[in-house]
Write a protein that holds these residues in place. Sequence first.
Motif: not given
Length: 105
Positions: A28, A52-53, A75
């Motif tokens: 993140d 992931k982001k 994601r």
Amino acid sequence: QKAILEGKGVSFGIVTEKIGTDILLCEDMGSVNHGTVLPFDVIRTTKGFICKKGGALSHLSIVCRELKKPCIILREGIEELNDGDIITMDGSTGKIFIPNPKPLP
């Protein structure tokens, strides 16, 4: 070769390397405190990034494009990747492959 995971490719390039030493998993990037700096040596020596982001306009995506390093926003499924896994990542398509998967017992 079948992709094991597919995300959004945000910086072009294909590399086959080991996660943890040559490919950095970023769970993140948005959780990094304002003012925290990822050391340039880490960015310079890492061959690719899986996050992931983020998106095509996130800071890391832009830096990866400038440095010509592949970057994928994944994601879902990032937990399936582990330090030490050797993978092939394609930053243009967002696909992640295991070149030589271990046979099932």
